[in-house]
Design an enzyme around this catalytic site. Sequence first.
Site, PDB file in Angstrom:
ATOM      1  N   HIS A 266      45.638 -19.043  13.698  1.00 58.97           N
ATOM      2  CA  HIS A 266      45.075 -17.723  13.451  1.00 58.97           C
ATOM      3  C   HIS A 266      45.758 -16.639  14.257  1.00 58.97           C
ATOM      4  O   HIS A 266      45.196 -15.601  14.532  1.00 58.97           O
ATOM      5  CB  HIS A 266      43.574 -17.748  13.784  1.00 58.97           C
ATOM      6  CG  HIS A 266      42.804 -16.672  13.097  1.00 58.97           C
ATOM      7  ND1 HIS A 266      41.822 -15.949  13.706  1.00 58.97           N
ATOM      8  CD2 HIS A 266      42.869 -16.184  11.842  1.00 58.97           C
ATOM      9  CE1 HIS A 266      41.313 -15.070  12.870  1.00 58.97           C
ATOM     10  NE2 HIS A 266      41.931 -15.195  11.725  1.00 58.97           N
ATOM     11  N   HIS A 464      39.202  -6.218   9.816  1.00 58.20           N
ATOM     12  CA  HIS A 464      39.652  -7.582  10.062  1.00 58.20           C
ATOM     13  C   HIS A 464      40.171  -7.709  11.481  1.00 58.20           C
ATOM     14  O   HIS A 464      40.507  -8.800  11.944  1.00 58.20           O
ATOM     15  CB  HIS A 464      40.734  -7.991   9.063  1.00 58.20           C
ATOM     16  CG  HIS A 464      40.861  -9.467   8.922  1.00 58.20           C
ATOM     17  ND1 HIS A 464      39.831 -10.257   8.425  1.00 58.20           N
ATOM     18  CD2 HIS A 464      41.852 -10.323   9.224  1.00 58.20           C
ATOM     19  CE1 HIS A 464      40.206 -11.527   8.438  1.00 58.20           C
ATOM     20  NE2 HIS A 464      41.427 -11.589   8.912  1.00 58.20           N
TER      21      HIS A 464
END
Length: 580
Positions: A266, A464
């Site tokens: 990630h 985000h």
Amino acid sequence: MSQEGSYGKWTISSSDESEEEKPQLDKPPASPLPDAGQGAAGQPRYTCSEARKAAHRRKLEPMKFSSTDSASEASPCKRQKSGSQEDLGWCLSSSEDELPRERQQEQAEDSRVKEEKGPPSPRDRSARGAGPHGRPASCGLPEEEGEQEVSGEGQDVWDLLDKGNPFQFYLTRVSGIKPKYNTGALHIKDILSPLFGTLVSSAQFNYCFDVNWLVRQYPPEFRKKPVLLVHGDKREAKAHLLAEAKPYGNVTLCQAKLDIAFGTHHTIWLSPLYPRIVHGTHRSGESATHFKADLISYLAAYDAAPLKEWIDTIQEHDLSETNVYLIASTPGRFQGNQKDNWGHFRLRKLLKEHAAPIPKAESWPVIGQFSSIGSLGADESKWLCSEFKETLVTLGKESRTLGSAVPLHLIYPSVENVRTSLEGYPAGGSLPYSIQTAEKQNWLHSYFHKWSADTSGRTNAMPHIKTYLRSSPDFSQIAWFLVTSANLSKAAWGALEKGGTQLMIRSYELGVLFLPSVFDLDSFKVKQKFFSGSSQEPTASFPVPYDLPPELYGNRDRPWIWNIPYVKAPDTHGNMWVPS
């Protein structure tokens, strides 16, 4: 089994694991489209998790609201059948993203320049990337492909980077909003622009890749330069990524090892531009923040041959002007001093050693902002307000455990935030908080605050980005600021095991910590109304990317949960949200 709760009656999984910490067996079901994994004609091919596949399907076919539809959660929905993005009721860019895949491929081929013979290895060239002044750029919000201007009215990229805020902190440009909201924002095309030199090669670390789109973001003269994609895909998703990269002879892949179940790759970070160390000067190129060694340690943790060349390249460059600290997570179980190398224990160590103590620190709240939430336990004492909060409240060597005295504000979009956003309900496809997790931690939602809205009351875009900070009681200054890829989860930050002697982390994450002491300041002043565009705010203010103080959820507010229906009110494009 079925369960009645504050969100209605839903069929839920019996798993105790969070959405991001378990196999995607209970993924939000999608509209009945052909299986993208089978390469159905006209359907996109995916290179990330089943959860993201479902979100993308729902974005492609949102449900149109009709006044004749029942407001019941069990209501049948009318589906849009037109293939055009305009008819779908939400806006992508008016760019090549909307072209058929075959035509996209043709354009990608047409725009390529003739391949140079014998491309040099990374050791033979200068490292190049995002920030020309040795600062990171932050990606936080969705961007449009077609536009060229990045920072509002009349300001070009060079002016932005040369005369921008002193902290060199940037957000990603968003399409479809007023120019003032894009002030100080960058597009990936700007980062890859020839303005900052001749690109020789690049490495991209991310969770999901759209290779065709990514290649188009490079200037035509750079599209045949070597690109390394570091990913966390496995099995079918990996096969799709390989297939998508195959037409591009300059694109190679490197798989991140995820040996602990349910971890993700990630990382999101853009490397600065650094000069090569002059041979014979015997300079280390290290910064006061130890950034170079920490970055090399992070890359070495992959134990991947393709990254060895990049490690060697970094060794040969001068990173001494870097003024942020690197905070990374890598999968594993860490004991002893190694606990302090990764995750929230790394943040704790840096705050203890380099953050300045503050009088009456117990009144300085901690703020966390994120776009996904893991399973945090049956109550706050299991992780959030014990080991994790102990990290967040650390300030200086003499820090003491303040326990519940320090206020904790968590910013996560409400259903209303999503409904009234730029994209409407489809924006919630990138906010993967599941009903299975939410119903087991209703206690968490009392900490929730709304995502910032503009003066009209309509939210600009769903976030985000993930950020954490420590603020003064009046929110006029902050003691530190962290921008990171780590959401609110134990998988990302790590959780103690074996009586606190071992830290277990599942995922790769990367972030940078801003501390006032590095800038010769006692604290950072804050631009409290980030989206106001006010010219009266001092330029030395730190650009916290949401309004302060945060606004607590009202009695009728609920956190956005992506795998349940919302049919009682249409979104900004007249759509409903019905995972089928």
